[in-house]
Design a protein around this motif. Structure first.
Motif, PDB file in Angstrom:
ATOM      1  N   ILE A 138      -6.341  -6.805   0.120  1.00 56.41           N
ATOM      2  CA  ILE A 138      -5.807  -7.508   1.295  1.00 56.41           C
ATOM      3  C   ILE A 138      -4.323  -7.223   1.432  1.00 56.41           C
ATOM      4  CG2 ILE A 138      -5.437  -9.748   2.393  1.00 56.41           C
ATOM      5  CD1 ILE A 138      -7.819 -10.819   0.857  1.00 56.41           C
ATOM      6  N   SER A 139      -3.605  -7.293   0.312  1.00 55.34           N
ATOM      7  CA  SER A 139      -2.158  -7.069   0.333  1.00 55.34           C
ATOM      8  C   SER A 139      -1.827  -5.673   0.847  1.00 55.34           C
ATOM      9  CB  SER A 139      -1.579  -7.269  -1.074  1.00 55.34           C
ATOM     10  OG  SER A 139      -0.197  -7.029  -1.088  1.00 55.34           O
ATOM     11  N   GLU A 140      -2.570  -4.658   0.368  1.00 51.07           N
ATOM     12  CA  GLU A 140      -2.325  -3.288   0.807  1.00 51.07           C
ATOM     13  C   GLU A 140      -2.587  -3.131   2.303  1.00 51.07           C
ATOM     14  OE1 GLU A 140      -0.979  -0.702  -0.813  1.00 51.07           O
ATOM     15  OE2 GLU A 140      -0.609  -2.202  -2.376  1.00 51.07           O
ATOM     16  N   TYR A 141      -3.666  -3.733   2.785  1.00 50.94           N
ATOM     17  CA  TYR A 141      -3.972  -3.635   4.211  1.00 50.94           C
ATOM     18  C   TYR A 141      -2.876  -4.318   5.046  1.00 50.94           C
ATOM     19  CZ  TYR A 141      -5.929  -4.521   8.772  1.00 50.94           C
ATOM     20  OH  TYR A 141      -6.098  -4.598  10.128  1.00 50.94           O
ATOM     21  N   LEU A 142      -2.482  -5.510   4.650  1.00 47.94           N
ATOM     22  CA  LEU A 142      -1.470  -6.235   5.420  1.00 47.94           C
ATOM     23  C   LEU A 142      -0.134  -5.484   5.412  1.00 47.94           C
ATOM     24  CD1 LEU A 142      -2.232  -9.941   4.395  1.00 47.94           C
ATOM     25  CD2 LEU A 142      -2.805  -8.784   6.534  1.00 47.94           C
ATOM     26  N   LYS A 143       0.183  -4.828   4.299  1.00 49.84           N
ATOM     27  CA  LYS A 143       1.408  -4.028   4.258  1.00 49.84           C
ATOM     28  C   LYS A 143       1.350  -2.901   5.280  1.00 49.84           C
ATOM     29  CE  LYS A 143       2.958  -4.801  -0.506  1.00 49.84           C
ATOM     30  NZ  LYS A 143       3.121  -4.201  -1.863  1.00 49.84           N
ATOM     31  N   SER A 144       0.155  -2.327   5.461  1.00 49.78           N
ATOM     32  CA  SER A 144       0.006  -1.259   6.459  1.00 49.78           C
ATOM     33  C   SER A 144       0.234  -1.786   7.870  1.00 49.78           C
ATOM     34  CB  SER A 144      -1.380  -0.623   6.357  1.00 49.78           C
ATOM     35  OG  SER A 144      -2.388  -1.490   6.854  1.00 49.78           O
ATOM     36  N   GLN A 145       0.089  -3.119   8.026  1.00 51.10           N
ATOM     37  CA  GLN A 145       0.345  -3.762   9.315  1.00 51.10           C
ATOM     38  C   GLN A 145       1.734  -4.405   9.355  1.00 51.10           C
ATOM     39  OE1 GLN A 145      -2.198  -3.449  11.709  1.00 51.10           O
ATOM     40  NE2 GLN A 145      -2.946  -2.114  10.047  1.00 51.10           N
ATOM     41  N   ARG A 146       2.573  -4.040   8.356  1.00 52.72           N
ATOM     42  CA  ARG A 146       3.940  -4.550   8.240  1.00 52.72           C
ATOM     43  C   ARG A 146       3.992  -6.056   8.030  1.00 52.72           C
ATOM     44  NH1 ARG A 146       7.332  -0.959  12.742  1.00 52.72           N
ATOM     45  NH2 ARG A 146       6.679   1.094  11.921  1.00 52.72           N
ATOM     46  N   ILE A 147       3.022  -6.548   7.259  1.00 54.69           N
ATOM     47  CA  ILE A 147       2.985  -7.957   6.871  1.00 54.69           C
ATOM     48  C   ILE A 147       3.097  -7.997   5.356  1.00 54.69           C
ATOM     49  CG2 ILE A 147       1.642 -10.087   6.881  1.00 54.69           C
ATOM     50  CD1 ILE A 147       0.126  -8.861   9.326  1.00 54.69           C
ATOM     51  N   ASP A 148       4.177  -8.574   4.845  1.00 55.71           N
ATOM     52  CA  ASP A 148       4.471  -8.528   3.420  1.00 55.71           C
ATOM     53  C   ASP A 148       3.935  -9.782   2.722  1.00 55.71           C
ATOM     54  OD1 ASP A 148       5.407  -7.729   0.991  1.00 55.71           O
ATOM     55  OD2 ASP A 148       7.455  -8.460   1.321  1.00 55.71           O
ATOM     56  N   LEU A 149       2.753  -9.640   2.118  1.00 61.62           N
ATOM     57  CA  LEU A 149       2.163 -10.728   1.329  1.00 61.62           C
ATOM     58  C   LEU A 149       1.716 -10.150  -0.006  1.00 61.62           C
ATOM     59  CD1 LEU A 149      -0.119 -12.981   3.606  1.00 61.62           C
ATOM     60  CD2 LEU A 149       1.634 -13.757   2.020  1.00 61.62           C
ATOM     61  N   THR A 150       2.274 -10.640  -1.085  1.00 57.07           N
ATOM     62  CA  THR A 150       1.909 -10.141  -2.402  1.00 57.07           C
ATOM     63  C   THR A 150       0.519 -10.663  -2.791  1.00 57.07           C
ATOM     64  OG1 THR A 150       2.834 -12.033  -3.585  1.00 57.07           O
ATOM     65  CG2 THR A 150       4.335 -10.190  -3.073  1.00 57.07           C
ATOM     66  N   PRO A 151      -0.170  -9.980  -3.706  1.00 61.78           N
ATOM     67  CA  PRO A 151      -1.465 -10.489  -4.175  1.00 61.78           C
ATOM     68  C   PRO A 151      -1.388 -11.920  -4.686  1.00 61.78           C
ATOM     69  CG  PRO A 151      -1.185  -8.222  -4.878  1.00 61.78           C
ATOM     70  CD  PRO A 151       0.132  -8.641  -4.264  1.00 61.78           C
TER      71      PRO A 151
END
Length: 403
Positions: A236-249
């Protein structure tokens, strides 16, 4: 408040009846607006039906008149004032008990008194189970209240089983109050949006001191898009980063825990079909209410497979099954459902008319070597179709099988 007979939720009333007049606290838990208060009124009606002169005290922390009950001492004083000059048993009903600080201390004292039959509701799983387990271990029983299943939906709205009725059910969801609203998408969405905001802001953001509300909202959007998908916090974290949303695991796991504790979503973990062990990595999430899911992500026809899976999961939970995702090597079975020592294996698909889909859904079940029932649930209208003991059942028929 007398409950009309066609609103009676007998699934839950029958589960609670054996505990009436026992020295065990009855705790009804579930998402906001799934009908916990309604169940309390139904229980009051049932108790009054046996004795019209019983002493019933109802406290609802969502009503202004009870706003002054901030902690357990306020609660005890209020109850004692009510009981002045009265004898006999008091049937005590407290709505949203977790909003009273240290409520468990009051409940322990009232239980020790012996003159109370106590019923509570709450909308936070961790707070209730944690405090009650600490102070009242073995002296309370918990009942999970869900939104309406398909049978109840028809009963509440006085509709007959049909494609149109089922479409309304999976698009608008099963919150009981919808019976008071017209089947208008705009009106229903406005009502459901208000509940969604209340759950996020009051039950999660305020309670846990979350500063970045947008991150939490982004996570709910992701969950709405991936119903029934197997994933991990890292993915989930990797996908959200690709959408420029920074949420750590780590943050994702915390937020998922908050959403689950507020009964907004339910986590389903995988289990090894052959070895019966549970896996710690990979899990699925399903929404408590599809109507609220559609507020987050408006329903699209190509969502139907995910939506059907959510509907079947909800039905199994209402009927009292323990549910896991089944794994057998690289193969996956949507649901392994267990109840009273019996087991069901269930695959869910919009259609298995295409050969490739048929081979996937049936193939995974054919590899399971035990003799428990195996079912493929679809929108296909085939009734009674079977292959090597695997039954194909139309979804509407499946949702009415246990009723």
């Amino acid at each position: 408040m007398e409950i009309p007979h066609y609103y009676a939720r007998m699934i839950y009333l029958d589960r609670i009846k054996p505990f009436i007049d026992t020295q065990i606290i009855k705790v009804l838990v579930g998402q906001r607006r799934v009908g916990k208060s309604f169940m309390l009124f139904q229980l009051m009606d049932y108790i009054r039906g046996k004795n019209a002169n019983v002493d019933i005290l109802y406290i609802n922390k969502e009503l202004f008149e009870f706003d002054s009950l901030r902690d357990y001492t306020d609660l005890m004083y209020y109850i004692q004032k009510h009981r002045e000059g009265k004898t006999g048993k008091c049937y005590l009903f407290i709505d949203e008990v977790q909003d009273i600080m240290s409520f468990e201390k009051a409940l322990r004292g009232l239980l020790a008194d012996g003159g109370y039959d106590i019923y509570c509701t709450g909308s936070n799983a961790r707070m209730l189970s944690g405090e009650l387990a600490t102070f009242l271990s073995g002296r309370y029983v918990e009942f999970r209240i869900w939104g309406l299943n398909y049978s109840e939906f028809m009963q509440f709205h006085q509709l007959e089983d049909s494609d149109e009725t089922f479409s309304r059910y999976y698009k608008f969801g099963g919150l009981p109050y919808l019976v008071n609203l017209p089947f208008d998408e705009g009106i229903v969405s406005e009502y459901l949006r208000g509940i969604y905001n209340t759950i996020l802001l009051k039950d999660i953001v305020d309670r846990h001191g979350i500063r970045n509300v947008r991150q939490l909202q982004d996570l709910t959007v992701y969950l709405a898009d991936t119903i029934g998908n197997m994933f991990s916090a890292s993915s989930i974290s990797e996908y959200l980063k690709s959408q420029r949303i920074d949420l750590t695991p780590k943050m994702i796991l915390e937020y998922l825990g908050y959403l689950e504790n507020a009964f907004f979503v339910r986590r389903v973990r995988p289990v090894d079909i052959q070895g019966k062990k549970q896996f710690r990595v990979g899990e699925k999430y399903y929404f408590e209410d599809l109507g609220i899911r559609h507020v987050i992500r408006p329903f699209r026809p190509n969502d139907i497979g995910q939506v059907l899976e959510n509907v079947v999961h909800h039905h199994l939970m209402v009927r009292g099954y323990t549910v896991h995702v089944g794994r057998d090597g690289d193969r996956e079975v949507d649901f392994v459902a267990e109840r009273d020592g019996e087991k069901l294996y269930i695959q869910v698909a919009a259609s298995v008319m295409e050969q490739k889909t048929w081979e996937r859904e049936y193939g995974n079940l054919l590899e399971i070597r035990d003799n428990y029932p195996k079912i493929v649930v679809t929108l296909d209208p085939l009734e009674g179709a079977s292959f090597q003991g695997i039954r194909q059942i139309p979804v509407r028929r499946f949702l009415l099988m246990n009723d």
